[in-house]
Design a protein around this motif. Structure first.
Motif, short mmCIF file in Angstrom:
data_model
loop_
_atom_site.label_atom_id
_atom_site.label_comp_id
_atom_site.label_asym_id
_atom_site.label_seq_id
_atom_site.Cartn_x
_atom_site.Cartn_y
_atom_site.Cartn_z
N GLU A 46 31.88 18.18 -4.97
CA GLU A 46 32.25 17.33 -3.83
C GLU A 46 31.05 16.53 -3.30
O GLU A 46 31.23 15.46 -2.70
CB GLU A 46 32.92 18.11 -2.69
CG GLU A 46 32.20 19.33 -2.18
CD GLU A 46 32.64 20.61 -2.89
OE1 GLU A 46 33.04 20.53 -4.07
OE2 GLU A 46 32.56 21.69 -2.27
N ASP A 85 37.48 14.98 0.32
CA ASP A 85 37.10 15.37 -1.04
C ASP A 85 38.31 15.18 -1.98
O ASP A 85 39.38 14.74 -1.55
CB ASP A 85 36.54 16.80 -1.09
CG ASP A 85 37.55 17.84 -0.61
OD1 ASP A 85 38.76 17.58 -0.67
OD2 ASP A 85 37.11 18.93 -0.19
N LEU A 86 38.15 15.55 -3.25
CA LEU A 86 39.20 15.29 -4.23
C LEU A 86 40.45 16.14 -3.97
O LEU A 86 41.54 15.81 -4.42
CB LEU A 86 38.68 15.51 -5.65
CG LEU A 86 37.60 14.52 -6.08
CD1 LEU A 86 37.05 14.87 -7.46
CD2 LEU A 86 38.12 13.08 -6.07
N TYR A 89 35.26 10.86 5.33
CA TYR A 89 35.82 10.78 3.97
C TYR A 89 36.37 12.14 3.57
O TYR A 89 36.02 13.16 4.15
CB TYR A 89 34.77 10.27 2.96
CG TYR A 89 33.60 11.21 2.73
CD1 TYR A 89 32.44 11.11 3.48
CD2 TYR A 89 33.66 12.20 1.75
CE1 TYR A 89 31.37 11.97 3.26
CE2 TYR A 89 32.59 13.06 1.52
CZ TYR A 89 31.45 12.94 2.28
OH TYR A 89 30.41 13.80 2.07
N ASP A 119 27.95 8.78 -3.84
CA ASP A 119 28.53 7.46 -4.10
C ASP A 119 28.63 6.62 -2.82
O ASP A 119 28.39 5.41 -2.84
CB ASP A 119 29.92 7.60 -4.76
CG ASP A 119 29.80 8.07 -6.21
OD1 ASP A 119 28.72 7.88 -6.80
OD2 ASP A 119 30.78 8.62 -6.74
N ILE A 176 30.61 12.80 -4.12
CA ILE A 176 31.27 11.75 -3.32
C ILE A 176 30.29 11.22 -2.26
O ILE A 176 30.20 10.02 -2.02
CB ILE A 176 32.54 12.31 -2.63
CG1 ILE A 176 33.49 12.92 -3.66
CG2 ILE A 176 33.24 11.24 -1.80
CD1 ILE A 176 34.67 13.68 -3.06
#
Ligand SMILES: C[S@@+](CC[C@H](N)C(=O)[O-])C[C@H]1O[C@@H](n2cnc3c(N)ncnc32)[C@H](O)[C@@H]1O
Length: 273
Positions: free
Chosen positions: A93, A260-261, A258, A99, A96
């Motif tokens: 995680e 996480d996936l 934001y 990025d 992310i």
């Protein structure tokens, strides 16, 4: 014992401790033999040398020790990092967070940043590799992360870009900084973690205080007090509300959270006034 027999034995031993016992048995045997997994198939009748050593690797895994500590390496982003007990195993995680920070660095042409809590060096090493002109000061309060991050920085020959500094948060930073990034400890003291995490990973990397968000809040205050423009942090899945109320009190230009996936709230980027 042959490779085939050793794999059968290891799979059996690992069946309760691991979700993928065959896979982990193969990885640990490949590590022991210093060969890739294909070798196991093409040499299944060969005798395994120093079988006791392989058996002790398997017993460590049966006792829930993370695979990464056993082999001394963790895969992260596009690299492998050296890890050992005393250093957090970098998590997917956190990629992310990298990025998001990379987008800001690119857009704002940022040249100087600080990372708080360097651990293995995961965030700083990846960012330095992405941006060869970026200068990073990476802090930690513990000696083992500073030592291990140092090794990883050496491996990727990033010594000219990343300076390690022992510091509580940004207390020892006096230079001009445009952005701070951190994946700080943010778990509440009484949160029940799985044995492979709580029994092996360093407490200083996990627990952020009684509530969990104490260090995150201190980082926000410290970064604001130093007139640094951006702060990007990872946080716990249940910390969006307390962090929102906190930044409303403190006063910031904007905060963007934001996920996480898995769809959990996982962090934020603050732009200060
Ligand atoms: C969650 S780990 C993150 C490690 C690494 N950045 C990563 O993402 O994998 C947090 C790190 O912060 C360090 N740390 C804890 N409290 C700190 C403090 N007050 N100041 C600086 N570093 C701290 C810990 O030693 C640990 O290495």
């Amino acid at each position: 014992m042959t490779i085939k027999e050793a794999l059968r034995w290891a799979k059996e031993q690992l069946s309760e401790a691991c979700e993928r016992p065959q896979f982990e048995a193969e990885l640990l045997l490949s590590h022991h033999l210093k060969q890739d997994r294909m070798y196991l198939i093409t040499h299944e009748c060969d005798t395994v040398e120093d079988i006791e050593n392989f058996q002790s690797l398997i017993q460590r895994r049966v006792a829930n020790e993370p695979y990464e500590y056993i082999v001394g390496s963790a895969s992260f982003y596009d690299i492998h990092l050296e890890v050992e007990e005393g250093v957090l195993i970098p998590r997917p995680e956190t990629e992310i967070l990298i990025d998001l920070v990379a987008e800001i660095i690119e857009k704002e042409n940022i040249k100087n940043i600080v990372e708080i809590g360097v651990g293995s060096g995961a965030i700083s090493v990846v960012l330095a590799r992405k941006f060869p002109k970026l200068q990073i000061v990476a802090t930690d309060i513990c000696d083992t992360p500073l030592k291990v991050a140092g090794k990883n920085i050496d491996t990727f020959t990033l010594n000219k870009q990343i300076e390690l500094r022992k510091s509580n948060l940004i207390d020892e930073i006096s230079e001009e900084i445009e952005l701070v990034v951190s994946n700080p400890p943010y778990i509440a003291e009484d949160f029940l973690l799985k044995s492979n995490v709580v029994d092996y990973e360093p407490k200083e990397a996990l627990f952020g205080g009684r509530v969990g968000d104490e260090l995150l809040k201190q980082i926000i205050l410290d970064v604001k007090a130093r007139d640094i423009k951006y702060l990007a942090c990872e946080m716990g899945y249940d910390q969006k509300e307390p962090i929102t109320s906190f930044v409303n009190e403190v006063g910031v230009e904007s905060i963007k959270f934001y996920k996480d996936l898995a769809g959990f709230d996982r962090g934020f980027v603050i732009k200060f006034l």
